[in-house]
Write an enzyme that holds these catalytic residues in place. Sequence first.
Site, PDB file in Angstrom:
ATOM      1  N   HIS A  84      22.098   4.933   1.027  1.00  0.00           N
ATOM      2  CA  HIS A  84      21.982   6.394   1.096  1.00  0.00           C
ATOM      3  C   HIS A  84      23.193   6.898   1.865  1.00  0.00           C
ATOM      4  CE1 HIS A  84      20.543  10.420   1.705  1.00  0.00           C
ATOM      5  NE2 HIS A  84      19.493  10.165   0.930  1.00  0.00           N
TER       6      HIS A  84
ATOM      7  N   SER B 227       0.815  -1.223   0.000  1.00  0.00           N
ATOM      8  CA  SER B 227       0.000   0.000   0.000  1.00  0.00           C
ATOM      9  C   SER B 227       0.849   1.273   0.000  1.00  0.00           C
ATOM     10  CB  SER B 227      -0.931  -0.003   1.206  1.00  0.00           C
ATOM     11  OG  SER B 227      -0.162  -0.085   2.406  1.00  0.00           O
ATOM     12  N   GLY B 228       2.033   1.196  -0.626  1.00  0.00           N
ATOM     13  CA  GLY B 228       2.814   2.419  -0.834  1.00  0.00           C
ATOM     14  C   GLY B 228       2.297   3.133  -2.082  1.00  0.00           C
TER      15      GLY B 228
ATOM     16  N   ARG C 145      20.167   4.223  -8.494  1.00  0.00           N
ATOM     17  CA  ARG C 145      19.029   5.106  -8.788  1.00  0.00           C
ATOM     18  C   ARG C 145      19.384   6.576  -8.586  1.00  0.00           C
ATOM     19  NH1 ARG C 145      15.467   7.399  -5.456  1.00  0.00           N
ATOM     20  NH2 ARG C 145      15.893   6.075  -3.657  1.00  0.00           N
TER      21      ARG C 145
ATOM     22  N   ALA D  43       3.159   2.929  -5.148  1.00  0.00           N
ATOM     23  CA  ALA D  43       2.938   2.072  -6.321  1.00  0.00           C
ATOM     24  C   ALA D  43       1.579   1.377  -6.237  1.00  0.00           C
ATOM     25  CB  ALA D  43       4.058   1.036  -6.431  1.00  0.00           C
TER      26      ALA D  43
ATOM     27  N   SER E 161      12.526   7.633  -7.568  1.00  0.00           N
ATOM     28  CA  SER E 161      11.716   6.488  -7.132  1.00  0.00           C
ATOM     29  C   SER E 161      10.242   6.867  -7.016  1.00  0.00           C
ATOM     30  CB  SER E 161      12.221   5.924  -5.803  1.00  0.00           C
ATOM     31  OG  SER E 161      12.390   6.953  -4.872  1.00  0.00           O
TER      32      SER E 161
ATOM     33  N   HIS F 266      19.220   1.595   1.601  1.00  0.00           N
ATOM     34  CA  HIS F 266      18.125   2.530   1.311  1.00  0.00           C
ATOM     35  C   HIS F 266      17.154   2.031   0.254  1.00  0.00           C
ATOM     36  CE1 HIS F 266      16.222   6.427   1.142  1.00  0.00           C
ATOM     37  NE2 HIS F 266      16.549   6.620  -0.116  1.00  0.00           N
TER      38      HIS F 266
ATOM     39  N   GLU G  42      19.243  17.932  -6.019  1.00  0.00           N
ATOM     40  CA  GLU G  42      19.791  16.763  -5.318  1.00  0.00           C
ATOM     41  C   GLU G  42      20.991  16.237  -6.102  1.00  0.00           C
ATOM     42  OE1 GLU G  42      16.650  13.971  -4.375  1.00  0.00           O
ATOM     43  OE2 GLU G  42      15.830  15.309  -2.872  1.00  0.00           O
TER      44      GLU G  42
ATOM     45  N   ARG H   1      24.808   9.171  -5.737  1.00  0.00           N
ATOM     46  CA  ARG H   1      24.716   8.539  -4.425  1.00  0.00           C
ATOM     47  C   ARG H   1      25.730   7.418  -4.213  1.00  0.00           C
ATOM     48  NH1 ARG H   1      18.476   7.855  -3.022  1.00  0.00           N
ATOM     49  NH2 ARG H   1      18.478  10.094  -2.694  1.00  0.00           N
TER      50      ARG H   1
ATOM     51  N   TYR I  36       8.073   7.636   4.208  1.00  0.00           N
ATOM     52  CA  TYR I  36       9.300   8.235   4.757  1.00  0.00           C
ATOM     53  C   TYR I  36      10.139   8.947   3.705  1.00  0.00           C
ATOM     54  CZ  TYR I  36       7.824   5.405   8.616  1.00  0.00           C
ATOM     55  OH  TYR I  36       7.056   4.864   9.621  1.00  0.00           O
ATOM     56  N   ALA I  37       9.663   8.963   2.457  1.00  0.00           N
ATOM     57  CA  ALA I  37      10.445   9.620   1.395  1.00  0.00           C
ATOM     58  C   ALA I  37      10.450  11.120   1.667  1.00  0.00           C
ATOM     59  CB  ALA I  37       9.841   9.313   0.033  1.00  0.00           C
ATOM     60  N   GLN I  38      11.646  11.660   1.824  1.00  0.00           N
ATOM     61  CA  GLN I  38      11.735  13.065   2.224  1.00  0.00           C
ATOM     62  C   GLN I  38      11.894  13.982   1.021  1.00  0.00           C
ATOM     63  OE1 GLN I  38      15.083  13.304   4.875  1.00  0.00           O
ATOM     64  NE2 GLN I  38      14.038  12.255   6.533  1.00  0.00           N
ATOM     65  N   GLY I  39      12.949  13.695   0.224  1.00  0.00           N
ATOM     66  CA  GLY I  39      13.433  14.651  -0.778  1.00  0.00           C
ATOM     67  C   GLY I  39      12.351  15.134  -1.709  1.00  0.00           C
TER      68      GLY I  39
HETATM   69  C1  SIN Z   1      16.351  11.742   0.106  1.00  0.00           C
HETATM   70  O1  SIN Z   1      15.541  12.581   0.452  1.00  0.00           O
HETATM   71  O2  SIN Z   1      17.570  11.922   0.129  1.00  0.00           O
HETATM   72  C2  SIN Z   1      15.847  10.425  -0.376  1.00  0.00           C
HETATM   73  C3  SIN Z   1      15.175  10.577  -1.660  1.00  0.00           C
HETATM   74  C4  SIN Z   1      15.415   9.371  -2.505  1.00  0.00           C
HETATM   75  O3  SIN Z   1      15.755   8.311  -1.992  1.00  0.00           O
HETATM   76  O4  SIN Z   1      15.301   9.504  -3.726  1.00  0.00           O
END
Ligand code: SIN
Length: 394
Positions: free
Chosen positions: A244, A11-12, A387, A14, A392, A352, A116, A291, A46-49
Amino acid sequence: MHKTDFLIIGSGLAGLSFAVKAATRFPEKKITIVTKSIVSESNTRYAQGGIAVVMDFLNDNFEKHKEDTLKAGDGLCSKATVDLVVEEGPARLQEIIDLGTEFDRDADGNYHLGMEGAHSARRILHYKDVTGFKIQSTLLEKARSFDNVEILEYRFAVDLITQHHLGVEVTKKSTDIKCFGAYVMDLKTHKIETYIAKTTVLASGGIGQTYKITTNPEVATGDGIAMAYRAKAAMEHMQFVQFHPTALYGHAGDTAFLISEAVRGFGAVLKTKEGKSFMEKYDERGSLASRDIVARAIDTEMKARGEECTYLDCRHLDIEEFKKHFPNIYQKCLESGVDVAKDMIPVAPAAHYLCGGVKTDAHGNTNIENLYCCGEVACTGLHGANRLASNSLL
Ligand code: SIN
């Protein structure tokens, strides 16, 4: 025994986006989502960026985003998948905006585009430092609004059902494997239930929790990958686990807290304990290299120095702006005794993202009839060996 048209495992982002699309397109069909914890618990949350999409066509274009993705993927991406995903990005993004997802805007009302690692232009749409949570909440609300979508929590998918379960021999060489649904354990009653489905969609995420230190939540235990493997689905690139570079070192709990790459995009610099910047030794892009390069450089520094972390220096940045963009990170650092205005943030790499997974084409087809995969469990060829940040959610 339960019967459904579409069985979605996970249930994310996707799984939920598939559910919303299927429910819209086929109002007469039944869509069942099984998820092993509460519905909102997933890596998406939890995806921040943010989400990488070409928006600023004056300073950016599809070719640049494609090149960045291919280069980060180290020669192992599928060009066709990269083309498709990058070019469809703006339209797909508009769909989630139309559903009500908000993204941060600048003073002129334009979307604020973050930077990023390994991106050659600003193209990361975000909602503060909790983008995944924001997108997931919107999609969940939409999914819940359909009468034909059933969401079943605390249901742990155990095995995909193929003709193997009817006594027919199935091997990796079989060319006619069919998926009929899945066996699912109700975690409250501990009973195994049979879900028969015309179409099964595996959207069960990654494997972070198979590592000691990971940014992934407790649910990311790779059961989907294992089920698909047992069912003789073709797998690809399983050796490419992305670390990460910057998880908060020393944060208590099962999950390492992420210091988003967007913080380096905002100007933070990786340094040694003595405050000496070191990334220039490894890549001309410095702290904003891709990364894999940054994580390896940090690991090399830690090993050479016999230390358990390196540091992210934010002290030269506008801290009021920092707090606006990264309120969650600012708060978590404070709780760990780090005041980003005065202290460098101790960081170390953490498992990650799984770049490989169940081999699919660009439309999620697997080698098993009626079994589709999407999200982190799938290896579509978008990510190659590594990636690109924020591809993602896209
Ligand atoms: C992050 O905010 O650094 C993670 C984002 C990601 O994994 O693409």
